[in-house]
Design a protein around this motif. Structure first.
Motif, PDB file in Angstrom:
ATOM      1  N   LYS A   1       0.839  -1.192   0.000  1.00 25.70           N
ATOM      2  CA  LYS A   1       0.000   0.000   0.000  1.00 25.70           C
ATOM      3  C   LYS A   1       0.879   1.248   0.000  1.00 25.70           C
ATOM      4  CE  LYS A   1      -3.561   2.431   2.616  1.00 25.70           C
ATOM      5  NZ  LYS A   1      -4.390   2.443   3.851  1.00 25.70           N
ATOM      6  N   ARG A   2       0.623   2.129  -0.952  1.00 30.64           N
ATOM      7  CA  ARG A   2       1.391   3.361  -1.060  1.00 30.64           C
ATOM      8  C   ARG A   2       0.697   4.484  -0.291  1.00 30.64           C
ATOM      9  NH1 ARG A   2       5.362   2.953  -4.724  1.00 30.64           N
ATOM     10  NH2 ARG A   2       5.667   5.209  -4.703  1.00 30.64           N
ATOM     11  N   GLU A   3       1.483   5.264   0.418  1.00 29.24           N
ATOM     12  CA  GLU A   3       0.957   6.455   1.075  1.00 29.24           C
ATOM     13  C   GLU A   3       1.124   7.638   0.136  1.00 29.24           C
ATOM     14  OE1 GLU A   3       2.660   6.957   4.908  1.00 29.24           O
ATOM     15  OE2 GLU A   3       2.117   4.945   5.584  1.00 29.24           O
ATOM     16  N   GLU A   4       0.265   8.636   0.285  1.00 32.11           N
ATOM     17  CA  GLU A   4       0.218   9.709  -0.704  1.00 32.11           C
ATOM     18  C   GLU A   4       0.062  11.073  -0.043  1.00 32.11           C
ATOM     19  OE1 GLU A   4      -3.056  10.707  -3.914  1.00 32.11           O
ATOM     20  OE2 GLU A   4      -1.835   8.988  -4.597  1.00 32.11           O
ATOM     21  N   ASN A   5       0.662  12.058  -0.678  1.00 27.27           N
ATOM     22  CA  ASN A   5       0.549  13.450  -0.238  1.00 27.27           C
ATOM     23  C   ASN A   5       0.295  14.304  -1.475  1.00 27.27           C
ATOM     24  OD1 ASN A   5       0.660  15.839   1.208  1.00 27.27           O
ATOM     25  ND2 ASN A   5       2.896  15.952   1.188  1.00 27.27           N
ATOM     26  N   SER A   6      -0.816  15.031  -1.498  1.00 25.38           N
ATOM     27  CA  SER A   6      -1.169  15.874  -2.644  1.00 25.38           C
ATOM     28  C   SER A   6      -1.422  17.297  -2.169  1.00 25.38           C
ATOM     29  CB  SER A   6      -2.420  15.338  -3.353  1.00 25.38           C
ATOM     30  OG  SER A   6      -2.186  14.043  -3.860  1.00 25.38           O
ATOM     31  N   TYR A   7      -0.961  18.263  -2.951  1.00 24.54           N
ATOM     32  CA  TYR A   7      -1.156  19.665  -2.585  1.00 24.54           C
ATOM     33  C   TYR A   7      -0.884  20.549  -3.794  1.00 24.54           C
ATOM     34  CZ  TYR A   7       3.923  19.269  -2.131  1.00 24.54           C
ATOM     35  OH  TYR A   7       5.250  19.011  -2.370  1.00 24.54           O
ATOM     36  N   ASN A   8      -1.232  21.818  -3.644  1.00 22.36           N
ATOM     37  CA  ASN A   8      -0.998  22.809  -4.694  1.00 22.36           C
ATOM     38  C   ASN A   8       0.286  23.572  -4.381  1.00 22.36           C
ATOM     39  OD1 ASN A   8      -1.439  25.900  -5.587  1.00 22.36           O
ATOM     40  ND2 ASN A   8      -2.414  24.533  -7.063  1.00 22.36           N
ATOM     41  N   LEU A   9       1.163  23.680  -5.371  1.00 21.85           N
ATOM     42  CA  LEU A   9       2.433  24.402  -5.216  1.00 21.85           C
ATOM     43  C   LEU A   9       2.417  25.586  -6.174  1.00 21.85           C
ATOM     44  CD1 LEU A   9       5.229  24.488  -3.881  1.00 21.85           C
ATOM     45  CD2 LEU A   9       6.068  23.015  -5.708  1.00 21.85           C
ATOM     46  N   SER A  10       2.357  26.793  -5.619  1.00 22.12           N
ATOM     47  CA  SER A  10       2.191  27.996  -6.435  1.00 22.12           C
ATOM     48  C   SER A  10       3.458  28.844  -6.415  1.00 22.12           C
ATOM     49  CB  SER A  10       1.012  28.822  -5.917  1.00 22.12           C
ATOM     50  OG  SER A  10       0.916  30.047  -6.620  1.00 22.12           O
ATOM     51  N   MET A  11       3.850  29.313  -7.594  1.00 27.58           N
ATOM     52  CA  MET A  11       4.993  30.221  -7.676  1.00 27.58           C
ATOM     53  C   MET A  11       4.653  31.609  -7.152  1.00 27.58           C
ATOM     54  SD  MET A  11       7.711  28.753  -8.606  1.00 27.58           S
ATOM     55  CE  MET A  11       8.700  30.210  -8.929  1.00 27.58           C
ATOM     56  N   ALA A  12       3.367  31.861  -6.911  1.00 26.68           N
ATOM     57  CA  ALA A  12       2.969  33.147  -6.328  1.00 26.68           C
ATOM     58  C   ALA A  12       3.560  33.323  -4.935  1.00 26.68           C
ATOM     59  CB  ALA A  12       1.449  33.246  -6.270  1.00 26.68           C
ATOM     60  N   ASP A  13       3.969  32.216  -4.313  1.00 23.29           N
ATOM     61  CA  ASP A  13       4.607  32.308  -2.993  1.00 23.29           C
ATOM     62  C   ASP A  13       5.876  33.150  -3.043  1.00 23.29           C
ATOM     63  OD1 ASP A  13       2.625  30.581  -2.210  1.00 23.29           O
ATOM     64  OD2 ASP A  13       3.895  28.796  -2.244  1.00 23.29           O
ATOM     65  N   HIS A  14       6.481  33.241  -4.230  1.00 25.80           N
ATOM     66  CA  HIS A  14       7.764  33.941  -4.357  1.00 25.80           C
ATOM     67  C   HIS A  14       7.620  35.347  -4.936  1.00 25.80           C
ATOM     68  CE1 HIS A  14       9.975  30.240  -3.429  1.00 25.80           C
ATOM     69  NE2 HIS A  14       9.065  29.622  -4.152  1.00 25.80           N
ATOM     70  N   ASP A  15       6.389  35.766  -5.222  1.00 29.25           N
ATOM     71  CA  ASP A  15       6.183  37.120  -5.745  1.00 29.25           C
ATOM     72  C   ASP A  15       6.535  38.152  -4.677  1.00 29.25           C
ATOM     73  OD1 ASP A  15       5.325  36.018  -8.069  1.00 29.25           O
ATOM     74  OD2 ASP A  15       3.188  36.415  -7.750  1.00 29.25           O
ATOM     75  N   GLY A  16       7.238  39.193  -5.083  1.00 29.07           N
ATOM     76  CA  GLY A  16       7.575  40.280  -4.170  1.00 29.07           C
ATOM     77  C   GLY A  16       8.716  39.990  -3.221  1.00 29.07           C
ATOM     78  N   VAL A  17       9.332  38.816  -3.354  1.00 31.36           N
ATOM     79  CA  VAL A  17      10.448  38.467  -2.466  1.00 31.36           C
ATOM     80  C   VAL A  17      11.706  39.181  -2.940  1.00 31.36           C
ATOM     81  CG1 VAL A  17      11.913  36.588  -1.626  1.00 31.36           C
ATOM     82  CG2 VAL A  17       9.453  36.239  -1.884  1.00 31.36           C
ATOM     83  N   SER A  18      12.439  39.775  -2.014  1.00 33.07           N
ATOM     84  CA  SER A  18      13.686  40.462  -2.359  1.00 33.07           C
ATOM     85  C   SER A  18      14.819  39.912  -1.505  1.00 33.07           C
ATOM     86  CB  SER A  18      13.552  41.976  -2.151  1.00 33.07           C
ATOM     87  OG  SER A  18      13.225  42.263  -0.804  1.00 33.07           O
ATOM     88  N   TRP A  19      16.047  40.167  -1.959  1.00 32.30           N
ATOM     89  CA  TRP A  19      17.238  39.651  -1.288  1.00 32.30           C
ATOM     90  C   TRP A  19      18.170  40.806  -0.960  1.00 32.30           C
ATOM     91  CZ3 TRP A  19      18.287  34.263  -0.703  1.00 32.30           C
ATOM     92  CH2 TRP A  19      17.300  33.433  -1.239  1.00 32.30           C
ATOM     93  N   LEU A  20      18.818  40.706   0.173  1.00 33.90           N
ATOM     94  CA  LEU A  20      19.806  41.700   0.575  1.00 33.90           C
ATOM     95  C   LEU A  20      21.150  40.992   0.718  1.00 33.90           C
ATOM     96  CD1 LEU A  20      20.369  44.622   1.400  1.00 33.90           C
ATOM     97  CD2 LEU A  20      19.875  43.979   3.765  1.00 33.90           C
ATOM     98  N   GLY A  21      21.988  41.112  -0.318  1.00 36.89           N
ATOM     99  CA  GLY A  21      23.289  40.449  -0.277  1.00 36.89           C
ATOM    100  C   GLY A  21      23.173  38.959  -0.530  1.00 36.89           C
ATOM    101  N   ASN A  22      24.276  38.261  -0.315  1.00 37.05           N
ATOM    102  CA  ASN A  22      24.345  36.822  -0.535  1.00 37.05           C
ATOM    103  C   ASN A  22      24.571  36.093   0.781  1.00 37.05           C
ATOM    104  OD1 ASN A  22      24.240  37.038  -3.447  1.00 37.05           O
ATOM    105  ND2 ASN A  22      26.371  37.716  -3.379  1.00 37.05           N
ATOM    106  N   GLU A  23      24.410  34.786   0.734  1.00 37.43           N
ATOM    107  CA  GLU A  23      24.747  33.977   1.896  1.00 37.43           C
ATOM    108  C   GLU A  23      26.244  34.114   2.178  1.00 37.43           C
ATOM    109  OE1 GLU A  23      23.606  29.938   1.601  1.00 37.43           O
ATOM    110  OE2 GLU A  23      21.555  30.364   0.984  1.00 37.43           O
ATOM    111  N   PRO A  24      26.640  34.158   3.457  1.00 32.21           N
ATOM    112  CA  PRO A  24      28.074  34.274   3.781  1.00 32.21           C
ATOM    113  C   PRO A  24      28.919  33.196   3.126  1.00 32.21           C
ATOM    114  CG  PRO A  24      26.731  34.616   5.741  1.00 32.21           C
ATOM    115  CD  PRO A  24      25.790  34.185   4.651  1.00 32.21           C
TER     116      PRO A  24
END
Length: 200
Positions: free
Chosen positions: A102-125
């Motif tokens: 028996k296989r277990e299952e996980n289903s969901y919606n993955l939206s690129m809208a989650d990343h809208d408006g995200v900004s970055w300050l510099g890079n990882e050390p």
């Protein structure tokens, strides 16, 4: 209760690439506390490879044989443009053991809208450090090949001898100034005593 708490839970997500925020990686993680086997991942609509991957290259992590709890895999997928504004139905299935049917299952919606408006300050050390090390490596190669010269300030035995002489000279000056001040103070005291004795 123990059986309910000891279960795999596999999720797939997008994350900005640590080297470039306009490129995205595909991540698969087992966030549960048991090992997942024979993992299958389906996207609707299907994912497409980005500019840095061949169009006929296999999409990463469509099938993963085993994933321990708390572990994950990461792969570059695409630049942002082909993913922008899209939403995907993700279906992930797995086995709790190789002998399970028996296989277990996980289903969901993955939206690129989650990343809208995200900004970055510099890079990882770690990224900045890697870039600095690469720059140093390039400079050292050029020096080794004679295309650049390295200026070195050498502190030699002559420098140490000169420094010792300067320190000794300053000590002598300080000692003389202390002796002169002490003599002046003594002379002043003697003058005051003499003036007091000669007073009517």
């Amino acid at each position: 209760m123990a059986e309910a708490s000891g279960q795999p839970h596999v999720v797939v997500t997008f994350s900005p690439n640590r080297w470039s925020s306009r490129h995205f990686d595909l991540l698969i993680d087992n966030t549960g506390n048991a090992t997942a086997y024979d993992i299958k991942v389906y996207f609707s609509p299907p994912l497409q490879n980005g500019e840095a991957r061949r169009t006929d290259a296999k999409i990463p992590f469509e099938a993963v044989s085993v994933l321990k709890p708390g572990h994950g895999l990461r792969s570059y997928l695409s630049d942002y443009a082909p993913l922008k504004g899209k939403s995907f139905e993700v279906t992930i299935s797995w086995l709790r053991s190789q002998s399970d049917k028996k296989r277990e299952e996980n289903s969901y919606n993955l939206s690129m809208a989650d990343h809208d408006g995200v900004s970055w300050l510099g890079n990882e050390p770690a990224v900045d450090m890697t870039r600095h090390l690469k720059s140093m490596e390039k400079s050292l190669i050029q020096i080794a090949q004679g295309r650049e010269h390295l200026k070195v300030d050498i502190y030699s035995a002559l420098d140490r001898s000169y420094e010792k002489r300067m320190i000794a000279r300053e000590r002598r000056r300080w000692k003389r100034s202390q002796e002169q001040r002490q003599q002046a103070e003594t002379q002043q005291v003697m003058t005051e005593i003499s003036d007091a004795d000669s007073a009517p």
